[in-house]
Design a protein around this motif. Sequence first.
Motif, PDB file in Angstrom:
ATOM      1  N   ILE A 180      -4.199 -18.206  -7.909  1.00 26.52           N
ATOM      2  CA  ILE A 180      -3.997 -17.882  -9.333  1.00 26.52           C
ATOM      3  C   ILE A 180      -2.956 -16.785  -9.491  1.00 26.52           C
ATOM      4  CG2 ILE A 180      -5.087 -16.903 -11.399  1.00 26.52           C
ATOM      5  CD1 ILE A 180      -7.678 -18.303 -10.496  1.00 26.52           C
ATOM      6  N   THR A 181      -3.056 -15.736  -8.680  1.00 28.04           N
ATOM      7  CA  THR A 181      -2.134 -14.594  -8.826  1.00 28.04           C
ATOM      8  C   THR A 181      -0.704 -14.943  -8.404  1.00 28.04           C
ATOM      9  OG1 THR A 181      -2.849 -13.820  -6.647  1.00 28.04           O
ATOM     10  CG2 THR A 181      -3.924 -12.834  -8.564  1.00 28.04           C
ATOM     11  N   LYS A 182      -0.555 -15.877  -7.476  1.00 25.32           N
ATOM     12  CA  LYS A 182       0.779 -16.276  -7.036  1.00 25.32           C
ATOM     13  C   LYS A 182       1.503 -17.116  -8.089  1.00 25.32           C
ATOM     14  CE  LYS A 182       0.021 -16.001  -2.064  1.00 25.32           C
ATOM     15  NZ  LYS A 182      -0.118 -16.744  -0.800  1.00 25.32           N
ATOM     16  N   ILE A 220     -13.500 -17.768  -2.960  1.00 25.75           N
ATOM     17  CA  ILE A 220     -13.118 -16.853  -4.044  1.00 25.75           C
ATOM     18  C   ILE A 220     -11.789 -16.182  -3.729  1.00 25.75           C
ATOM     19  CG2 ILE A 220     -13.736 -14.689  -5.220  1.00 25.75           C
ATOM     20  CD1 ILE A 220     -16.685 -15.537  -4.922  1.00 25.75           C
ATOM     21  N   GLY A 221     -11.637 -15.696  -2.490  1.00 25.65           N
ATOM     22  CA  GLY A 221     -10.393 -15.038  -2.092  1.00 25.65           C
ATOM     23  C   GLY A 221      -9.189 -15.955  -2.189  1.00 25.65           C
ATOM     24  N   LYS A 225      -9.057  -7.469   0.425  1.00 34.74           N
ATOM     25  CA  LYS A 225      -9.672  -6.473  -0.464  1.00 34.74           C
ATOM     26  C   LYS A 225     -11.171  -6.703  -0.598  1.00 34.74           C
ATOM     27  CE  LYS A 225      -5.440  -5.748  -3.150  1.00 34.74           C
ATOM     28  NZ  LYS A 225      -4.797  -5.847  -4.477  1.00 34.74           N
ATOM     29  N   ILE A 226     -11.574  -7.978  -0.667  1.00 35.23           N
ATOM     30  CA  ILE A 226     -12.995  -8.294  -0.785  1.00 35.23           C
ATOM     31  C   ILE A 226     -13.744  -7.868   0.472  1.00 35.23           C
ATOM     32  CG2 ILE A 226     -14.683 -10.167  -0.971  1.00 35.23           C
ATOM     33  CD1 ILE A 226     -12.613 -11.705  -2.654  1.00 35.23           C
ATOM     34  N   SER A 284      -3.716 -10.176   0.986  1.00 34.51           N
ATOM     35  CA  SER A 284      -4.535 -11.193   0.327  1.00 34.51           C
ATOM     36  C   SER A 284      -5.702 -10.571  -0.420  1.00 34.51           C
ATOM     37  CB  SER A 284      -5.063 -12.191   1.351  1.00 34.51           C
ATOM     38  OG  SER A 284      -5.995 -11.561   2.212  1.00 34.51           O
ATOM     39  N   ALA A 285      -6.246 -11.335  -1.368  1.00 38.43           N
ATOM     40  CA  ALA A 285      -7.444 -10.905  -2.098  1.00 38.43           C
ATOM     41  C   ALA A 285      -8.640 -10.843  -1.172  1.00 38.43           C
ATOM     42  CB  ALA A 285      -7.711 -11.866  -3.250  1.00 38.43           C
ATOM     43  N   THR A 313      -8.920 -18.670  -4.046  1.00 34.51           N
ATOM     44  CA  THR A 313      -8.705 -18.995  -5.469  1.00 34.51           C
ATOM     45  C   THR A 313      -7.946 -17.889  -6.178  1.00 34.51           C
ATOM     46  OG1 THR A 313     -10.743 -20.308  -5.507  1.00 34.51           O
ATOM     47  CG2 THR A 313      -9.832 -19.611  -7.633  1.00 34.51           C
ATOM     48  N   ILE A 314      -8.329 -16.642  -5.928  1.00 32.99           N
ATOM     49  CA  ILE A 314      -7.646 -15.505  -6.552  1.00 32.99           C
ATOM     50  C   ILE A 314      -6.203 -15.457  -6.107  1.00 32.99           C
ATOM     51  CG2 ILE A 314      -7.524 -12.977  -6.652  1.00 32.99           C
ATOM     52  CD1 ILE A 314     -10.601 -12.955  -6.416  1.00 32.99           C
ATOM     53  N   ASP A 315      -5.942 -15.692  -4.806  1.00 37.30           N
ATOM     54  CA  ASP A 315      -4.568 -15.678  -4.297  1.00 37.30           C
ATOM     55  C   ASP A 315      -3.718 -16.774  -4.945  1.00 37.30           C
ATOM     56  OD1 ASP A 315      -4.842 -13.507  -2.634  1.00 37.30           O
ATOM     57  OD2 ASP A 315      -5.473 -14.691  -0.911  1.00 37.30           O
TER      58      ASP A 315
END
Length: 238
Positions: free
Chosen positions: A235-237, A228-229, A112-113, A108-109, A231-233
Motif C-alpha cells: 500500500i505504501t509503495k 500485515i507487513g 518495524k512490527i 520494511s513495515a 500488505t502495508i509495504d
Amino acid sequence: MICKNCKSEFDFNFCPECGQPSKLKRIDGHYIIHEIEHVLHFERGILFTIKELFINPGQNIRNYIFENRSRLVKPVIFIILTSLIYSFINHFFHIEDEYIKYQGLEKSALFKILGWMQNNYGYLNIMTSTFIAIWLKLFFKKYNYNFFELLIMLCFVQGISMLIFSFFAIAEGILHVKLLNLAGMISIVYLTWATGNFFEEKKAANYVKVLMSYLLGMITFFILILAIGITIDIITKH
C-alpha cells in the motif's frame, strides 16, 4: 457520606457496596513499603504464584478459574510483569542482539512490527496466547473450557516461561555463554507439561495436542504478522 467510588450513601468507615474507605490515608513511605510487600508476599503474592505454578500448575489454575481468585496474582498482571522483567534483563545485557537479526528488512513495515514486538513482550505474549487458545479450544473441545478461561491459563504458564528466559538471560549476561536456546527448550517442555497438566495430566495424548496447539498458534500468528507487513509495504509503495 457519599462514596467517592460508587456514589452510594453510607454511615460507616467503609462503603458496604464497594468497600471503599470513607477516608483514604495519605500516601507515604509506609504505604509504598506495604504495596511492595503485598506484591511480593509469599502467601498470596507473586512469589507464591510462581511457586504454585512450578509445583502444580493445572490444579492451581483450575482453582483460580472455578473456586478462589484471591490466592494467585491476577493473570494479566502476572504475564505483563514477568515480561517486563525479561525485557529489562534483555535490554540491560543486550542478550538478543546475538540471536535476532533482521538483515534486508530494515526499510520494511515488517521490520518495524517485529521491532515493536521485541520491545513489548507483555503485549506480544497476550496476542500469541489468543491464537494458541483458539487451537487449544479446537483440540480440547470435550473439556468445555471457554476461550477466555484458556487465555487465563496461558497468561499464567507464559508468565513462568518468561521467568525461565529471564533466569537464563541473567546467566548468559554474567557468564557470557549462549544459553537462550537452552532456555527455549526448557520453556517448551514446561509449557507443554503445565498446559497438559491443566487438562488431564495422565493422558499422554494431551501433551502431544498441547505441543501442536502451541506450534500452530505461533505459526498462525506470525503468518498474520507477515501478511500485515507485506500488505502495508504494498500500500505504501503505491
